[in-house]
Every structure is written in structure tokens, then in C-alpha cells.
Design an enzyme around this catalytic site. Structure first.
Site, PDB file in Angstrom:
ATOM      1  N   ASN A  13      76.191  15.696 114.797  1.00 56.96           N
ATOM      2  CA  ASN A  13      77.544  15.697 115.345  1.00 56.96           C
ATOM      3  C   ASN A  13      77.399  16.046 116.826  1.00 56.96           C
ATOM      4  OD1 ASN A  13      80.157  16.077 116.148  1.00 56.96           O
ATOM      5  ND2 ASN A  13      80.503  17.936 114.934  1.00 56.96           N
ATOM      6  N   TRP A  14      77.552  15.032 117.645  1.00 55.40           N
ATOM      7  CA  TRP A  14      77.342  15.256 119.081  1.00 55.40           C
ATOM      8  C   TRP A  14      78.492  15.982 119.761  1.00 55.40           C
ATOM      9  CZ3 TRP A  14      74.933  10.180 121.522  1.00 55.40           C
ATOM     10  CH2 TRP A  14      73.558  10.180 121.222  1.00 55.40           C
ATOM     11  N   LYS A  15      79.630  16.075 119.091  1.00 58.86           N
ATOM     12  CA  LYS A  15      80.818  16.682 119.716  1.00 58.86           C
ATOM     13  C   LYS A  15      81.081  15.973 121.055  1.00 58.86           C
ATOM     14  CE  LYS A  15      79.720  20.785 117.124  1.00 58.86           C
ATOM     15  NZ  LYS A  15      79.740  22.216 116.978  1.00 58.86           N
ATOM     16  N   HIS A  99      86.801  19.141 110.989  1.00 65.21           N
ATOM     17  CA  HIS A  99      85.867  20.070 111.631  1.00 65.21           C
ATOM     18  C   HIS A  99      86.636  21.289 112.125  1.00 65.21           C
ATOM     19  CE1 HIS A  99      82.934  21.755 114.380  1.00 65.21           C
ATOM     20  NE2 HIS A  99      82.023  21.028 113.756  1.00 65.21           N
ATOM     21  N   GLU A 101      86.501  22.911 114.754  1.00 56.26           N
ATOM     22  CA  GLU A 101      86.955  22.822 116.146  1.00 56.26           C
ATOM     23  C   GLU A 101      88.266  22.033 116.232  1.00 56.26           C
ATOM     24  OE1 GLU A 101      83.307  21.296 117.766  1.00 56.26           O
ATOM     25  OE2 GLU A 101      82.338  23.222 117.347  1.00 56.26           O
ATOM     26  N   GLU A 171      80.505  24.451 106.657  1.00 53.75           N
ATOM     27  CA  GLU A 171      80.200  24.939 107.997  1.00 53.75           C
ATOM     28  C   GLU A 171      80.899  26.277 108.240  1.00 53.75           C
ATOM     29  OE1 GLU A 171      78.769  21.559 110.726  1.00 53.75           O
ATOM     30  OE2 GLU A 171      80.902  21.863 111.074  1.00 53.75           O
ATOM     31  N   GLY A 177      77.280  26.950 116.556  1.00 54.38           N
ATOM     32  CA  GLY A 177      76.988  27.107 117.980  1.00 54.38           C
ATOM     33  C   GLY A 177      76.631  28.524 118.396  1.00 54.38           C
ATOM     34  N   SER A 217      74.280  25.988 113.316  1.00 57.21           N
ATOM     35  CA  SER A 217      72.995  26.398 113.890  1.00 57.21           C
ATOM     36  C   SER A 217      71.803  25.992 113.032  1.00 57.21           C
ATOM     37  CB  SER A 217      72.976  27.905 114.172  1.00 57.21           C
ATOM     38  OG  SER A 217      74.008  28.247 115.081  1.00 57.21           O
ATOM     39  N   GLY A 238      74.760  20.122 115.064  1.00 58.07           N
ATOM     40  CA  GLY A 238      75.354  19.999 116.391  1.00 58.07           C
ATOM     41  C   GLY A 238      74.294  20.049 117.471  1.00 58.07           C
TER      42      GLY A 238
HETATM   43  P1  13P Z   1      75.694  23.675 115.786  1.00 56.89           P
HETATM   44  O1  13P Z   1      74.553  23.016 115.089  1.00 56.89           O
HETATM   45  O2  13P Z   1      75.639  23.552 117.277  1.00 56.89           O
HETATM   46  O3  13P Z   1      75.887  25.097 115.330  1.00 56.89           O
HETATM   47  O4  13P Z   1      77.031  22.895 115.370  1.00 56.89           O
HETATM   48  C1  13P Z   1      77.275  22.695 114.035  1.00 56.89           C
HETATM   49  C2  13P Z   1      78.457  21.836 113.859  1.00 56.89           C
HETATM   50  O5  13P Z   1      79.572  22.223 114.175  1.00 56.89           O
HETATM   51  C3  13P Z   1      78.245  20.489 113.334  1.00 56.89           C
HETATM   52  O6  13P Z   1      79.447  19.884 113.002  1.00 56.89           O
END
Ligand code: 13P
Length: 257
Positions: A13-15, A99, A101, A171, A177, A217, A238
Site C-alpha cells: 500500500n503505497w499511500k 483503511h 487513515e 491493521e 507507520g 510495520s 506500507g
Molecule cells: P506501514 O507498513 O508503514 O506500517 O503501513 C501499514 C499500512 O497502513 C498498510 O496499509
């Protein structure tokens, strides 16, 4: 993982990272270095504007392209939004829904997430439904109840037949993150509980065959221990998915015997 019953899926997931030009470089490198992946599926969920570049390069590879969001209506006066049919038309196969976020920064409610799940399924996409508790809920000991509620709300009205196309991603918000990965036991416990909820909603066969990923993470060093858990069937990654070498290492790990 339990490969006998279900697919292992490693998804990035590149966000909001990488331009179309950077996507080209990444996708070429990924395609060129991809091991023979027989034992897991790979998905790359990129920003909307990067989709055409990713699809073009990854077309004949084992990597499916995913999106990170959609609008639930088929079309209409929704300035700035993208429909499920628009994604499907670009050869997008997966879409992340719910998600944390999006729930937190864009006010997505359980009702909206449920509508998005239906929109994705109606367009033939595979939704990756994200659920997860925050630190307060974990400390209060209500994690499993909260996640059970999130699942029931998001999946309301989803048939057994449609459920075969749904992927769940556990998640925990406190792990996203932060570098604060859930322990394999914590991830395994919640993923097993998620399967328990699916069993009640859809029966043993569907619960057994649903892919449940862990995200938060996950990286090239902790992936192996997390994936060794019986109910952790992959990862939604991520930060580590922004780096081809790290992402490739995680794929290698998931592809091992
Ligand atoms: P990270 O791997 O940066 O913690 O992000 C996870 C995530 O939100 C994937 O959707």
C-alpha cells in the site's frame, strides 16, 4: 499461513507516495527481479494517477495492481472522486477499503465502508477490507469486540458467493507507520478471532478459505515470524513496500516452503 486452504497474498500500500515516473522505475525493477512466485499472490496498491503506468509494466507479470479507495456510486456529481467501474476498466483487480487513515482523516463511517465494499464487489474488484483497533481499545481489552463489530458492519449484505472475493487485513492502528509491529502472537490471535467471526457469518468453509493479512510495520525482518502464524495469510505493507529490495525480500519470505 495455511496454504492448503487459502491464498497467501502480499500487498503493498503505497499511500500518497511516488509519482508516475517513479512508479515506472519501481515496477520495472520489481518485474525484473521477481522470483518465480508459485506460493503467493502479489498486489501493488498505488495512487490513482500511477495506475496506468503500473498496469502497463506489470501486465504480464504475477503482480496485480490495486487502488487505495473508490467512491461507492457508479457515476454522478462527485467532484474529484473515482468509481469502481473506472478502476475495473483500467484493469485494477484489488481495492483497499476502510483503511484506518481513511476512517480517521476522511471521516469514513462503517456505513460508507459497507457501501464501498458493495461497489467494489459489483464492479468485479476484490476488496481488501481493513479493520483494527487503536491503542486505547487494546488497553481497555475490547479489541476483539471492536473488530467483530467492524467486520459485521462492513460486510452487511455481502453474500457468501461475494465473500470469496473479499480479503481482510488486520491493521492495528498503533502499529501503522510506527515501527511498533504487533508480536506474531498478537497478530495471530486477532487474525484467528477474525476467522471466528467469519465462521459465524458465513460458515466454516468460507472462513477457512478467506485470506487474512496482517499490516502495521511489517518488514523484511519480521515478516517470517508473522507469516508463520496459522491465521496470518499475508501482509499489507506500507513503508517497506516503497523500497523494491525490501518488498522483494518479503515476497521471497512468503514464497518459501
Ligand atoms: P506501514 O507498513 O508503514 O506500517 O503501513 C501499514 C499500512 O497502513 C498498510 O496499509
Amino acid at each position: 499461513m495455511n496454504r492448503k486452504y487459502r491464498k497467501t497474498i502480499i500487498a503493498g500500500n503505497w499511500k500518497m507516495h511516488k509519482t508516475a515516473s517513479q512508479t515506472k522505475v519501481f515496477a520495472e525493477r520489481l518485474k525484473g527481479a521477481l522470483p518465480r512466485v508459485k506460493r503467493c499472490s502479489i498486489v501493488l496498491c498505488v495512487p490513482y494517477v500511477d495506475i496506468p503506468a503500473a498496469v502497463k509494466i506489470l501486465k504480464d507479470s504475477r503482480v496485480a495492481v490495486g487502488a487505495q479507495n473508490l467512491h461507492w456510486e457508479a457515476s454522478g456529481p462527485f467532484t474529484g472522486e473515482i468509481s469502481a467501474a473506472m478502476l475495473a476498466d483500467l484493469d485494477v483487480k484489488y481495492v483497499i477499503i476502510g483503511h484506518s487513515e481513511r476512517r480517521e482523516y476522511f471521516g469514513e463511517s462503517d456505513l460508507i465502508i459497507n457501501k464501498k465494499i458493495h461497489a467494489a464487489l459489483n464492479a468485479g474488484l476484490r476488496p481488501i477490507l481493513c479493520v483494527g483497533e487503536d491503542l486505547e481499545q487494546r488497553d481497555l481489552g475490547v479489541t476483539l469486540e471492536f473488530i467483530s463489530y467492524q467486520l459485521k458492519a462492513a460486510l452487511a449484505g455481502v453474500s457468501s458467493e461475494e465473500m470469496r472475493r473479499v480479503v481482510i487485513a488486520y491493521e492495528p492502528i498503533w502499529a501503522i507507520g510506527t515501527g511498533n509491529t504487533a508480536t506474531p502472537e498478537q497478530a495471530g490471535e486477532v487474525c484467528a478471532a477474525i476467522r471466528g467471526v467469519l465462521r459465524k457469518l458465513y460458515g466454516a468453509r468460507i472462513a477457512r478459505s478467506t485470506t487474512i493479512q496482517y499490516g502495521g510495520s511489517m518488514n523484511e525482518t519480521n515478516a517470517e515470524a508473522l507469516l508463520r502464524q496459522e491465521d496470518v495469510d499475508g501482509g499489507l505493507i506500507g513503508t517497506a513496500a516503497l523500497d523494491t529490495e525490501k518488498f522483494l525480500q518479503i515476497i521471497q519470505t512468503a514464497n518459501q516452503d
